[in-house]
Write a protein that holds these residues in place. Structure first.
Motif, short mmCIF file in Angstrom:
data_model
loop_
_atom_site.label_atom_id
_atom_site.label_comp_id
_atom_site.label_asym_id
_atom_site.label_seq_id
_atom_site.Cartn_x
_atom_site.Cartn_y
_atom_site.Cartn_z
N ILE A 140 13.71 3.63 0.07
CA ILE A 140 12.90 2.42 0.23
C ILE A 140 13.65 1.24 -0.35
CG2 ILE A 140 10.68 3.62 0.23
CD1 ILE A 140 10.33 2.92 -2.69
N SER A 141 13.45 0.10 0.26
CA SER A 141 14.09 -1.11 -0.25
C SER A 141 13.20 -1.72 -1.33
CB SER A 141 14.32 -2.11 0.88
OG SER A 141 13.09 -2.58 1.38
N SER B 75 10.26 -3.73 0.27
CA SER B 75 9.15 -2.96 0.84
C SER B 75 8.33 -2.30 -0.27
CB SER B 75 9.65 -1.93 1.85
OG SER B 75 10.53 -1.02 1.24
N ARG C 171 6.37 1.95 6.91
CA ARG C 171 6.82 0.61 6.53
C ARG C 171 7.65 0.68 5.26
NH1 ARG C 171 2.01 -1.75 6.17
NH2 ARG C 171 1.86 -1.89 8.41
N ASN D 40 11.09 1.73 5.94
CA ASN D 40 11.70 0.78 6.88
C ASN D 40 11.87 1.35 8.29
OD1 ASN D 40 12.01 -1.33 4.95
ND2 ASN D 40 13.69 -0.15 4.07
N GLU D 41 10.91 2.14 8.73
CA GLU D 41 10.93 2.60 10.12
C GLU D 41 10.06 1.72 11.00
OE1 GLU D 41 10.24 6.62 11.20
OE2 GLU D 41 11.71 7.37 9.74
N GLU E 51 7.63 -2.20 11.10
CA GLU E 51 7.37 -3.48 10.42
C GLU E 51 5.90 -3.69 10.25
OE1 GLU E 51 9.50 -6.79 11.80
OE2 GLU E 51 11.25 -5.63 12.24
#
Length: 197
Positions: free
Chosen positions: A52-53, A56, A191, A194-195, A197
């Protein structure tokens, strides 16, 4: 002594025009394509499936997490999130999705959490005259994600789900709020990794 030829004598005017056009187009393509180079190759050997970023993660914790019941597992360094609209019953068979944030690794996982039933689980989904059975087993993060991906189209289609208890089928996720909780958890999870938005 031989005279040196000028470059204009070697290249015809048409060839000079073609070289100028080709050069300008090449430089233009390089500039244009450099603006769209957002994907980078992963040469580290790390599995980025669950990564995960920070943005996010912050979005989930500050905006979406208010819809979830939070459990802190300090022994594992993880936060567990169960949607607030899920069913809770000490006697009925239930299957809930748990979203897990691993802050040490900056990863997120999904876990299928059965209540009043044991692994392996047999599920049957029915929608618009079609049905499919699933055998869900307790496994690792990759196996849980694969199992949830199998169920996802049926959840999105608001299918009827049943779980096999002994030899009979018992309906689960009966209430619309339960399916909404499942869909919201799936949306938030994808989300996070990051798959979507």
């Amino acid at each position: 002594m031989p005279q040196r030829q000028k470059s204009n004598d070697i290249l015809s005017p048409e060839l000079v025009k073609i070289l100028k056009i080709f050069g300008l187009i090449s430089i233009g393509l390089i500039l244009i394509l450099s603006f769209f180079n957002t994907k980078r190759a992963n040469n580290t050997g790390d599995d980025l499936t669950f990564r995960i970023s920070p943005s996010s993660r912050l979005y989930f914790l500050n905006v979406r997490a208010i819809r979830y019941d939070r459990e802190i597992r300090s022994d594992a360094g993880m936060l567990l999130f169960r949607h607030g609209n899920r069913s809770v019953s000490p006697t009925e068979p239930l299957l809930n999705l748990v979203l897990i944030l691993n802050s040490r690794k900056e990863e997120a996982y999904l876990y299928l959490e059965p209540e009043s039933v044991d692994w392996p689980l047999e599920l049957r989904a029915s929608s618009d005259g079609e049905s499919q059975e699933f055998l869900l087993e307790n496994g690792n993060n990759t196996q849980f994600l694969a199992q949830v991906r199998q169920l996802e189209p049926w959840i999105a289609a608001d299918a009827d789900f049943e779980i096999k208890i002994d030899s009979s089928w018992v309906r689960i996720w009966k209430e619309p709020k339960e399916l909404d909780a499942l869909q919201a958890t799936l949306g938030d999870y994808f989300r996070l990794i990051n798959e979507r938005e």
